[in-house]
Design an enzyme around this catalytic site. Structure first.
Site, PDB file in Angstrom:
ATOM      1  N   TYR A  37      13.209 -10.559 -12.994  1.00  0.00           N
ATOM      2  CA  TYR A  37      11.907 -10.009 -12.605  1.00  0.00           C
ATOM      3  C   TYR A  37      10.796 -10.598 -13.481  1.00  0.00           C
ATOM      4  CZ  TYR A  37       8.312  -6.421 -11.853  1.00  0.00           C
ATOM      5  OH  TYR A  37       7.149  -5.755 -11.571  1.00  0.00           O
ATOM      6  N   VAL A  65       1.840   1.728  -7.058  1.00  0.00           N
ATOM      7  CA  VAL A  65       0.546   1.181  -7.460  1.00  0.00           C
ATOM      8  C   VAL A  65      -0.376   0.991  -6.258  1.00  0.00           C
ATOM      9  CG1 VAL A  65      -0.623  -0.700  -8.658  1.00  0.00           C
ATOM     10  CG2 VAL A  65       1.653  -0.026  -9.373  1.00  0.00           C
ATOM     11  N   LYS A 112       7.433 -12.773 -12.525  1.00  0.00           N
ATOM     12  CA  LYS A 112       6.066 -12.342 -12.851  1.00  0.00           C
ATOM     13  C   LYS A 112       5.337 -13.356 -13.724  1.00  0.00           C
ATOM     14  CE  LYS A 112       5.828  -8.697 -10.411  1.00  0.00           C
ATOM     15  NZ  LYS A 112       4.832  -8.629  -9.317  1.00  0.00           N
ATOM     16  N   HIS A 172       0.807  -1.236   0.000  1.00  0.00           N
ATOM     17  CA  HIS A 172       0.000   0.000   0.000  1.00  0.00           C
ATOM     18  C   HIS A 172       0.837   1.281   0.000  1.00  0.00           C
ATOM     19  CE1 HIS A 172       1.009  -0.364   4.209  1.00  0.00           C
ATOM     20  NE2 HIS A 172       0.627   0.882   4.393  1.00  0.00           N
ATOM     21  N   GLY A 229       3.548   1.641  -1.974  1.00  0.00           N
ATOM     22  CA  GLY A 229       4.227   1.748  -3.273  1.00  0.00           C
ATOM     23  C   GLY A 229       3.438   2.597  -4.255  1.00  0.00           C
TER      24      GLY A 229
END
Ligand code: GDP
Length: 316
Positions: free
Chosen positions: A137, A16, A141, A12, A14
């Site tokens: 990364y 986004v 994902k 929360h 960050g």
């Protein structure tokens, strides 16, 4: 979603996650829960299990991740792979064990093969080698997408994955060593203006093409799909973007214009360009009924105002 539904926003603080919290609150959702990373380390399985068993949220927005720009990604691949694998595996499994029906997993369009045809359609996943600078990364994902899809298939859950293009906006990371291009250039150009420098250094050739989405639009997309889209309609995942691209050189020039810097740009070829182009095909999300609202110039103006306010508050 009922307005009193218990919603856990992981990440929360960050870029986004904080935008999702703002957007949920604006829409009247008032039963939000979150933990800082020092209160709950999402890489620790037992801590995550315990948190979910105790809180039993109704919905989960999984926006917690180890993220960073091109330099951080290529310098710390072990951390980007390990942290992201652990965070997503722990949260998704805990959500399933606690019978949470709907979870939203967030990734990025760097999951696509480096030389995939453009614009990038969701079906191009796993059709070729990845871009080396953010392979770790991207692998994490892709695993997250597959994890959500596998839980849906095997357990009948409703776990959706969204892959946003490059995001920017309030609460971005402005640290020049780890940030993405938008906050990095905003800061460099602002500081050059304040210090009356005649030049600003831009990494790479300036030729790569990137697409940018304001994070408030991304948050609207997250809420839209959670409210209206079921996993079977979404397919494996959905691209979220504007469908509009710009070269890094033109982005830098636009930033100079908005910030009011009249000096010159110098390109540093010793820094990597990364993937040459990364434009999303947004027809799937458009067909589902969502489209971005904030155009690039307006989004940059908004973010720059936020940045100036932050600087002012830090100096008070
Ligand atoms: P990417 O989209 O995953 O490649 O990540 P970035 O946002 O970090 O970089 C996008 C492009 O912007 C790359 O071609 C970078 O070389 C270029 N770029 C130019 N100046 C900068 C800068 O100061 N910081 C960063 N992170 N990228 C920059």
């Amino acid at each position: 979603m009922r307005k009193d539904a218990k919603i856990y926003v992981a990440g929360h603080r960050g870029l986004v996650g904080s935008a999702i919290v703002r957007a949920l609150e604006e829409k009247g959702y008032h039963n939000l829960i979150y933990r800082t990373s020092s209160e709950l380390d999402l890489r620790q399985q037992s801590a995550v299990q315990h948190f979910f068993a105790e809180e039993k949220p109704d919905y989960v927005f999984l926006a917690a991740a180890k993220v960073g720009g091109i330099l951080a990604n290529s310098t710390y691949p072990a951390q980007f792979l390990y942290d992201n694998l652990m965070i997503q595996a722990n949260v998704i499994e805990a959500a399933y064990r606690n019978k949470i029906d709907k979870l939203l997993f967030l990734g990025s369009t760097c999951i696509y093969p480096k030389l995939a045809p453009q614009p990038l359609q969701e079906t191009y996943l796993l059709t070729g080698p990845l871009e080396e600078t953010n392979e770790a990364y991207a692998i994490a994902k892709i695993s997250g997408i597959k994890l959500c899809g596998s839980y849906n298939r095997e357990y009948g859950t409703n776990y959706l994955s969204l892959m946003p293009t490059n995001l920017y906006g309030p609460n971005d990371n402005f640290d020049l060593g780890t940030s993405h291009v938008m906050p990095a250039l905003m800061r460099k150009i602002h500081e050059a203006k304040m210090m009356r420098q005649s030049t600003v250094t831009v990494w790479g050739s300036g030729n790569p093409l990137r697409e940018f989405l304001h994070v408030d639009d991304m948050a609207q997309a997250c809420i839209f799909v959670t409210e209206h889209v079921k996993a079977e309609k979404a397919g494996e995942f959905i691209n979220i973007g504007t469908g509009v691209e710009i070269t890094i050189r033109d982005l830098a020039l636009l930033l100079c214009e908005v910030i009011g810097f009249e000096g010159k740009l110098i390109f540093d070829p010793s820094k990597p360009d990364g993937t040459p182009r990364k434009l999303t095909d947004v027809s799937k999300i458009h067909h589902l009924g969502w489209k971005h609202r904030i155009e690039l110039r307006e989004g940059i103006q908004d973010t720059y105002q936020w940045y100036l306010k932050q600087m002012e508050e830090a100096n008070e």
